[in-house]
Every structure is written in structure tokens, then in C-alpha cells.
Scaffold this active site. Structure first.
Site, PDB file in Angstrom:
ATOM      1  CG  LEU A 248      -1.918  -1.188   1.261  1.00 47.41           C
ATOM      2  CD1 LEU A 248      -2.731  -1.137   2.539  1.00 47.41           C
ATOM      3  CD2 LEU A 248      -2.825  -1.184   0.038  1.00 47.41           C
ATOM      4  CG  ASP A 249       4.227   4.002   1.919  1.00 49.49           C
ATOM      5  OD1 ASP A 249       4.484   4.548   0.832  1.00 49.49           O
ATOM      6  OD2 ASP A 249       4.582   4.462   3.013  1.00 49.49           O
ATOM      7  CG  PHE A 250       5.132   0.247  -4.715  1.00 52.41           C
ATOM      8  CD1 PHE A 250       4.735  -1.066  -4.611  1.00 52.41           C
ATOM      9  CD2 PHE A 250       6.175   0.554  -5.569  1.00 52.41           C
ATOM     10  CE1 PHE A 250       5.362  -2.066  -5.355  1.00 52.41           C
ATOM     11  CE2 PHE A 250       6.810  -0.418  -6.321  1.00 52.41           C
ATOM     12  CZ  PHE A 250       6.409  -1.740  -6.206  1.00 52.41           C
TER      13      PHE A 250
ATOM     14  CD  GLN B 231       7.670   2.255   2.990  1.00 54.22           C
ATOM     15  OE1 GLN B 231       8.203   1.462   3.754  1.00 54.22           O
ATOM     16  NE2 GLN B 231       6.923   3.247   3.441  1.00 54.22           N
TER      17      GLN B 231
END
Length: 278
Positions: A66-68, A72
Site C-alpha cells: 500500500l506504500d510503494f 520503502q
């Protein structure tokens, strides 16, 4: 990301705190990546494609990040690896019609089909793929790419950006050998003559070029001697080049390009080519 160990412990009166020990990676800085060679950036994109394929077919099912964003990820030995799985999800969105399968991004939106089981088809995989396109492929693949590969790279970027991919993006990424194959075809015959000096090296006489594998000199990868000659001919300051016994991850040979050949030293692992002047 390689997990070396983990343990549970109580911390600050919070039970079952999980501590993990993982491999060390370098933070991903996009500006720095754009200053590296295209071959290294291609390797990062290839490792990202392997990650996308794994996420789409993991033992838990299709996983979406969801957080690409680049923060990350880290670089480990030239490969891209994800470090933060807090926002990973295996839940495929439920639906009653196609309108329920609406994906919204800053630049464009997509509507996916709703399956007979009441799930949005491949939503997790498509979300990962488009985020890979907008955060990675669109910057790392086309920038300073070999001219012979640009039509294929444009096809890759456009396909991932439009979701026109058969299953997964890995089918659109060329194998590492493609770079060498295209390079071999596009090398032109050189008119300049060079004198071959075996088992020799030029320690100094460096000049800077971009992109280079060496920050104080011009160290580039080539397919063969003909490509090295073509590169040397393209630089006005280049008067010689040295073939090393080192190769990149795709098997291309590393070559030092020099602006003079006044001081040549013996070296059994290198071959020097000196431009012949009239």
C-alpha cells in the site's frame, strides 16, 4: 529482504514486541540512481520485476504494498529489496460490479473487472505494477538508455503505465543478454587505427566521463574491442584505452579510457590499445 533472526520481548510495558535482524542495505536515492550507469539501473528494475512477480504469486496469495514509495526500498549488492512490510495486504477488494473496482492515482485512474466470485480481478498486482511504473520504471529505464534499446524500453514503460501487460511485467523486461545483443548489432566499423599492447596498463592519464564506474576516471562497460574503439573515437580527449579482466553483472567488459599513453606499465591482466596518429 533477508531475515537473519528475530526475537520477542517486552518493551516499555508493551507485551510481545518483535525485534528483527535483517541484512544491511543502502537507502534508495533516486537522484543518485540517475547518475549511475544505465546497466546498473536496468539491474534494479529487473530485481523489482522479480519482486512484483513474487508478490503476485506468494504463498499467501497476491500481496499488495500500500506504500510503494522509494523510501520503502533499499539497495543490497545492486539489487532492489523491500524493507517495510507494515503496509502489505493480501486482501483483494470485494465488489458487486466493475464500478467497485476503481483505482485512483495522481496521474490517471483504472477500472478493473469484477469477477463472478465478487472480487476485483488482479487489483493487488495491478496496483503494485502501476506504482512500480510511476516511481521506478518511468525514471530508471529510459534515461540515457542505449539507443538501440529505446524502442523496446518505450514499449515496456508504456505497457506498464497502461496496464497492458499479460499477467506480470516480467514478460516485458528484456533479459540481461539483450543489452549485449543490441550493442553488438549497432557497433559501427571504426576508421581509426589502434596499436595493441598486450599485458600493459596506463596508470595515469585519466579524464572524467559520464556515466563512469570510477569517480576519478572514465571506466565504462563494452561488448567487445570494436565498441571500445567506437567510444574512444567519440571522445576528443581519448587517445588510448585499457581492457581489464573485470566484467559487469551482464558480462560486459570494463574498460579504462585514457587521454594519453606516455607512461605504460606491465600488467599481465590488462591489454592496452593506443590510437595511432599520423
Amino acid at each position: 529482504f533477508q531475515l537473519y533472526g528475530y526475537c520477542y520481548q517486552d518493551s516499555n510495558d508493551i507485551p510481545d514486541t518483535l525485534t528483527t535482524i535483517t541484512e544491511l542495505g543502502s537507502p534508495l536515492e533516486m537522484i543518485q540512481l540517475l547518475q549511475t550507469s544505465w546497466e546498473d539501473r536496468f539491474r534494479i528494475c529487473l530485481s523489482l520485476v522479480r519482486l512484483l512477480h513474487y508478490l503476485a504469486h506468494s504463498p499467501l496469495g497476491s500481496v499488495t504494498l500500500l506504500d510503494f514509495r522509494p523510501r520503502q526500498f533499499v539497495i543490497v549488492d545492486g539489487e532492489l529489496k523491500v524493507t517495510d512490510l507494515d503496509d502489505a495486504s493480501i486482501e483483494e477488494s470485494s465488489c458487486t460490479s466493475n464500478s467497485d473496482c476503481f483505482m485512483e492515482f495522481p496521474a490517471r485512474n483504472f477500472t478493473l473487472p469484477c469477477s463472478v466470485e465478487g472480487r476485483c480481478q488482479n487489483m493487488n498486482e495491478k496496483r503494485n505494477l502501476y506504482n512500480a511504473y510511476r516511481f521506478f520504471f518511468t525514471y530508471l529505464l529510459p534515461h540515457s538508455a542505449p539507443s538501440s534499446l529505446r524502442p523496446l524500453l518505450d514499449k515496456i514503460v508504456n505497457a506498464t503505465g497502461n496496464h497492458n501487460t499479460p499477467g506480470n511485467a516480467k514478460y516485458f523486461i528484456p533479459s540481461p543478454s539483450v543489452n549485449s545483443e543490441f550493442t553488438q548489432k549497432c557497433v559501427k566499423s571504426a576508421n581509426t587505427k589502434y596499436r595493441r599492447v598486450p599485458e600493459a596498463f596506463i596508470p595515469d592519464e585519466n579524464y572524467r566521463c559520464w556515466p563512469s564506474y570510477h569517480h576519478k576516471g572514465c571506466l565504462l562497460s563494452v561488448f567487445d574491442v570494436n565498441e571500445a574503439i567506437e567510444i574512444c573515437d567519440s571522445y576528443s580527449q581519448c587517445k588510448a584505452f585499457v581492457l581489464t579482466n573485470q566484467t559487469t553483472w551482464t558480462g560486459r567488459q570494463l574498460v579504462f579510457f585514457k587521454m594519453a599513453s606516455n607512461h605504460i606499465m606491465p600488467d599481465p591482466d590488462k591489454i592496452t590499445y593506443v590510437k595511432v596518429t599520423d
